[in-house]
Design a protein around this motif. Structure first.
Motif, short mmCIF file in Angstrom:
data_model
loop_
_atom_site.label_atom_id
_atom_site.label_comp_id
_atom_site.label_asym_id
_atom_site.label_seq_id
_atom_site.Cartn_x
_atom_site.Cartn_y
_atom_site.Cartn_z
N LEU A 278 0.85 -1.18 0.00
CA LEU A 278 0.00 0.00 0.00
C LEU A 278 0.89 1.24 0.00
CD1 LEU A 278 -2.46 -1.17 2.80
CD2 LEU A 278 -3.03 -0.97 0.38
N GLY A 279 0.43 2.30 -0.65
CA GLY A 279 1.16 3.56 -0.56
C GLY A 279 1.93 3.93 -1.80
N CYS A 280 3.02 4.65 -1.61
CA CYS A 280 3.75 5.30 -2.68
C CYS A 280 4.47 4.31 -3.58
CB CYS A 280 4.75 6.30 -2.10
SG CYS A 280 6.10 5.51 -1.19
N LYS A 281 5.03 4.83 -4.68
CA LYS A 281 5.74 3.98 -5.63
C LYS A 281 6.99 3.37 -5.02
CE LYS A 281 3.95 6.29 -9.74
NZ LYS A 281 4.25 7.12 -10.93
N VAL A 282 7.62 4.09 -4.10
CA VAL A 282 8.79 3.52 -3.42
C VAL A 282 8.37 2.28 -2.64
CG1 VAL A 282 10.56 3.91 -1.66
CG2 VAL A 282 10.01 5.72 -3.30
N ASN A 283 7.26 2.38 -1.94
CA ASN A 283 6.76 1.24 -1.17
C ASN A 283 6.38 0.09 -2.10
OD1 ASN A 283 6.60 0.91 1.66
ND2 ASN A 283 4.40 0.60 1.51
N CYS B 229 1.60 1.58 4.32
CA CYS B 229 1.92 3.00 4.37
C CYS B 229 1.34 3.61 5.65
CB CYS B 229 1.31 3.68 3.14
SG CYS B 229 1.45 5.47 3.10
N ALA B 230 1.96 4.70 6.11
CA ALA B 230 1.46 5.38 7.31
C ALA B 230 1.36 6.89 7.11
CB ALA B 230 2.38 5.09 8.50
N VAL B 231 1.42 7.34 5.86
CA VAL B 231 1.47 8.78 5.60
C VAL B 231 0.17 9.48 6.00
CG1 VAL B 231 1.65 10.52 3.77
CG2 VAL B 231 3.22 8.59 3.82
N VAL C 273 12.97 7.98 -1.20
CA VAL C 273 12.07 8.81 -0.39
C VAL C 273 12.35 10.28 -0.63
CG1 VAL C 273 11.44 9.40 1.99
CG2 VAL C 273 11.77 7.01 1.35
N HIS C 274 13.64 10.62 -0.85
CA HIS C 274 14.03 12.03 -0.97
C HIS C 274 15.29 12.08 -1.84
CE1 HIS C 274 14.06 16.19 0.12
NE2 HIS C 274 15.11 16.13 0.91
N ILE C 275 15.14 11.78 -3.14
CA ILE C 275 16.34 11.57 -3.97
C ILE C 275 17.16 12.84 -4.16
CG2 ILE C 275 15.27 9.62 -5.17
CD1 ILE C 275 15.09 11.40 -7.67
#
Length: 444
Positions: free
Chosen positions: A13-18, A51-53, A204-206
């Motif tokens: 679940l969540g972002c593309k990184v996840n 995800c936990a955002v 997460v923060h490239i």
């Protein structure tokens, strides 16, 4: 100890990184002799990489846990990732889970499960999450990843130290940790050798890549090396914060033709008062200046973004100012989401919280603006030649289409009947004919 014959089902679940991390986790299980099955099927272990955002993401994870527990009372249910890290840190362990682990523990999850399953009986609930402190090295979940043949994600960085006032990510992901440049280039070469036609540099923060390495490497140097690898067709960059665009990075974007004409640059708000309240490190004038520079480099570049509505203290006038700013920028795609109160962040305690109903109303209005902007951008390319990277077959109104994206991230559909022989990862020359329901259709 390999678990030959043991079945696992994994859902991210969540972002593309996840999502990419989930496929790496699947590859790790497969390398240990496990067999993967669909979430709807009977499995020995269900892994929810969650995800936990936002509260919505957390609620989805809990609902999925309850559904799996009702359907599979004897299975082992694991929740991991950002949700797992936050849950263990807070001591808020979901009752339906047998095992809760954080972001770092995913790399040893099969070991933890195999130890748990040795006796043949389900053990007591287990939780573990390593404190995410400075000094940690970048952790690879697996050496390979089970990814779509067309596009592959190359994760080069984890963690964030920005601490925006609304965001739980620094607490869930910890400080910046970068994959050494030589290893990143080797991984990219391996992905290209496997047949992936587009490499997406992700994290997460490239924009903060290599700030922890202190070896002279940086994002621009990595981009140049990957772009110059034999067989590299397309190189796409993941989300980059506006303040992370250096002069060197802009020069690299201008010089490398393999870099896609698309950048995702989070905005969050088009109102300076709200940006300041959020703890963001730029103003709208800085954002405009950056976009102008990028459009000088590439006039047709697609700029996608994230926009939050209903932040504490955001007045109706502030919201309208933000919406007007988005219209003036002319984003090609906007991810619009209402502010979600996250315990442990400064914004959670801020006065003047906006009601759920009002946040929903504003999200609807901003979402309609996003739809109009996407259509306006897409319609610019009607009649233009584009290169579709084929991804999958998609049925729309009873007709099968090959779906994929152009280098400027336009969602393209071309009739399957016009391409009798095709495969994921194939480049197909198309011409945009009309825009409908969020897609640029081509009759080929």
């Amino acid at each position: 100890m390999a678990q030959t014959g043991k079945r696992f089902a994994l859902h991210s679940l969540g972002c593309k990184v996840n999502q990419e991390e989930g496929r790496s986790l699947a590859a790790l299980f497969l390398s240990r002799g496990w067999q993967e099955c669909a979430l709807e099927n009977e499995a020995d272990v269900y892994v929810i990489n969650a995800c936990a955002v936002t509260q919505t993401a957390e609620s989805k994870a809990r609902a999925l846990l309850r559904r799996l527990r009702r359907r599979n009372p004897q299975a082992i249910i694991v929740i991991c990732g950002c949700y797992g890290q936050i849950a263990v840190n807070k001591g808020d362990i979901p009752a339906e889970a047998d095992m809760v682990v954080g972001v770092e523990e995913r790399a040893i999850l099969p070991d933890l499960l195999e130890k748990n399953m040795t006796s043949g009986e389900k053990q007591q609930p287990f939780s573990m999450a390593q404190p995410l402190q400075s000094g940690l090295a970048f952790t690879m979940i697996a050496a390979t990843s089970e990814q779509n043949r067309a596009r592959a994600y190359l994760k080069i960085e984890d963690g964030c130290q920005e601490f925006c006032h609304y965001c739980i990510v620094p607490y869930a992901r910890g400080p910046v940790r970068s994959l050494p440049q030589a290893q990143a280039v080797t991984q990219a070469a391996d992905l290209i050798a496997q047949g992936h036609r587009e490499i997406v540099i992700s994290g997460v923060h490239i924009g903060a890549y290599a700030t922890d390495l202190q070896d002279g490497s940086n994002l621009s140097a990595l981009i140049r090396q990957v772009a110059n690898l034999p067989g590299c067709c397309r190189l796409r960059l993941g989300s980059i914060e506006p303040q992370q665009f250096t002069g060197e990075l802009l020069e690299t974007l201008a010089a490398e033709p393999k870099i896609c004409r698309h950048l995702h640059i989070p905005l969050q708000s088009g109102c300076d008062k709200t940006l300041q309240a959020m703890g963001r490190k730029y103003e709208t004038q800085d954002y405009v200046a950056l976009i102008n520079q990028l459009r000088q480099i590439c006039p047709e570049i697609a700029i996608t973004t994230d926009v939050m509505v209903g932040y504490p203290g955001e007045s109706v006038e502030d919201f309208e100012q933000s919406r007007d700013f988005c219209q003036r920028i002319g984003f090609s795609k906007m991810h619009v989401f209402p502010y979600s109160q996250r315990p442990g962040t400064p914004a959670a305690l801020a006065p003047c919280q906006i009601s759920r109903e009002e946040k929903k109303r504003r999200a609807g209005i901003m979402g309609e603006t996003a739809r109009q902007l996407a259509q306006a951008y897409g319609e610019q390319f009607i009649g233009h030649p584009l290169l579709l990277l084929a991804e999958q077959v998609q049925c729309v109104n009873g007709t099968n289409y090959i779906s994929g994206h152009s280098d400027n991230y336009l969602p393209l559909l071309v009739p399957l009947i016009s391409c009798s022989q095709w495969y994921p990862g194939q480049f197909i020359e198309v011409k945009g004919d009309f825009w409908q329901d969020g897609y640029l259709f081509s009759r080929r």
